[in-house]
Scaffold this active site. Sequence first.
Site, PDB file in Angstrom:
ATOM      1  N   SER A 111      -9.797   1.601   2.993  1.00 55.43           N
ATOM      2  CA  SER A 111      -8.926   2.418   2.178  1.00 55.43           C
ATOM      3  C   SER A 111      -7.881   1.638   1.388  1.00 55.43           C
ATOM      4  O   SER A 111      -7.285   2.187   0.470  1.00 55.43           O
ATOM      5  CB  SER A 111      -8.200   3.436   3.059  1.00 55.43           C
ATOM      6  OG  SER A 111      -7.321   2.768   3.962  1.00 55.43           O
ATOM      7  N   SER A 123      -9.926  -1.055   7.007  1.00 54.62           N
ATOM      8  CA  SER A 123      -9.343  -0.724   5.700  1.00 54.62           C
ATOM      9  C   SER A 123      -8.644  -1.869   4.983  1.00 54.62           C
ATOM     10  O   SER A 123      -8.274  -1.719   3.818  1.00 54.62           O
ATOM     11  CB  SER A 123      -8.373   0.454   5.835  1.00 54.62           C
ATOM     12  OG  SER A 123      -9.080   1.666   5.844  1.00 54.62           O
ATOM     13  N   LYS A 158       0.841  -1.193   0.000  1.00 55.82           N
ATOM     14  CA  LYS A 158       0.000   0.000   0.000  1.00 55.82           C
ATOM     15  C   LYS A 158       0.878   1.245   0.000  1.00 55.82           C
ATOM     16  O   LYS A 158       1.981   1.232   0.565  1.00 55.82           O
ATOM     17  CB  LYS A 158      -0.897  -0.046   1.245  1.00 55.82           C
ATOM     18  CG  LYS A 158      -1.989   1.005   1.317  1.00 55.82           C
ATOM     19  CD  LYS A 158      -2.881   0.762   2.543  1.00 55.82           C
ATOM     20  CE  LYS A 158      -3.962   1.799   2.718  1.00 55.82           C
ATOM     21  NZ  LYS A 158      -4.869   1.488   3.856  1.00 55.82           N
TER      22      LYS A 158
END
Lengths: 485, 111
Positions: A155, A179, A80
């Site tokens: 997210s 997330s 990420k």
Amino acid sequence: MSVDLNNLTVAGAAKRLADGSVTSEELVKASLAAIEEKNPKLNAFVSTYERALDDARAADARRAGGGEVGPLHGVPVAVKDNILVAGERVSAGSRILENYVGAYDAAVVVRLKAAGAILVGRTNMDEFAMGSSTETSHYGATRNPWDAERVPGGSSGGSAAAVAAGLVPAALGSDTGGSIRQPASLCGVVGLKPTYGRVSRYGLIAMASSLDQIGPLARTVEDAALLLAAIQGADPKDATTVSSPDAFVPALETEGVKGLRVGLPREFFVEGMDERVKDLVTDAVRVLERGGAEIREVSLPHAPSALAAYYVNMPAEASSNLGRFDGMRYGLSMPGARLEETYGRTREEGFGPEVKRRILLGTFVLSAGYADAYYRQAMKVRTLIKRDFDEAFKEVDVLAGPTSPSVAWKLGEKFDDPLTMYLSDIYTISANLAGVPALSLPCGFADGLPVGLQLHARPLDEASLFRAGMFYQAKTDWHARVAEM
Amino acid sequence: MSLSNDELKHLAQLARLRIEDGELDGYRDKIGAVIEYVDQLRELDTRGVPEIASAGGGSAFGENGAGEINAFRDDVVADCPEDVRARLLAAFPRRAGDLLEVQAVFENRDE
């Protein structure tokens, strides 16, 4: 030779690399080719790393030379965009860090590299991980591989979409309120939020430090366990990490779920949930029951207050953490005549609206006159939520329920209504507040869109999550379905 | 409770954020809706309940849910690898070589 990444797991890749039927160079080339082909449509990756192919060739050479190799040696993995990789750009989905270059490797990156993984690129995310749809990214929204008109969740939506679309066999995400698990659910992959303290956050761009955890997204529970084994463990650079004696990746032959006590929190099966989600989760629980698990209803009485406690606790910490973005030491800098003006201009230009909202909200709940009523009260409620889990885990080993109350929604549908967006995390928040580990795994489809089953376990008992999850995946094949793009 | 535009401006000042006048209503409404939602916390009886101190794993949780943990280490200077140092310095917006420039915090009131 060509490699089909669509069905390739981490365990499968590691096995083929070990027996010589594929090279790391071939795997990484296949990954980069899939990214080149599908990313224009998905926007799952912000960028790939130029050195990935060289790293893969070096890994092949090392193996050929008889050098010692780690469990992930040569396997392509994505991270990420809030996890630092030395010498590579890392932006946290924000304009304010658009040109920022990681000064050092995050602890999880050090460990992934030590295990032999090849990092292929960084995945898209909501700005500073603030969002449930990956639409707040400065680099554009990510799309769901199962339906490009829909969000991937967030997210860590880029990581979830990348795995679901077969761009990489696994990726790391971060989970502050869901997330990792919520996008895993919406994209039909496995996502694990480890126990708070299991994985070092050194080198993770912080959002809310008492809630943030890094964890894996993968196709199978086994792969998630392999990734966790590689990245977990005490780290002097993150004082919240706990030393855990158990290296706990379960053996391939699952021991089954006979005698496993599975609790269904009645607060997780209430109105507001898509009936199709409810039915599929109920079916999934029956699979565990047929395997010999004991199912019983339990209660988490304060679960209905979790989202409210979270939306006090998280913005309070985020507003403090994001104070460091001031245009002085790194990132965007918009100089003004006076210091205050530089701060104001830099942060106005650098942050998007959702980040500003959370900073303002966090400033509010911490401000004089309101801190007792909001912040301190939320921290007390958090204790009550933690105690609920302690009580439930006296009766059962695992808690089962939905990950998300709905399937993936259309892009833009909730974008202008933050509170409705926040409600999509209603079942994932509690695990972060209580610090317990939680796993989402695919348990079916509603009109072609994936649905996730969520399991919670006691602190540091990820092994029970893997036990139940591996049994479920041995009995079902939802996780083997591939998104046709 | 709801938020006025003046209160919002004050919060923005505290947070060192600039919000254009034309955007105030939008921020006020969206943040106000969240504050109204979290107001439900005030109705919970938390008398005698301690604030959570740590969500750390294992024994750090303690018996009553509000665990406590402190982690200490010796204050020892650690070496910084040269490449890390170089990247940290390169990230500074204003610098001349290793001279790092930041804006003055205090201003000369005589000028």
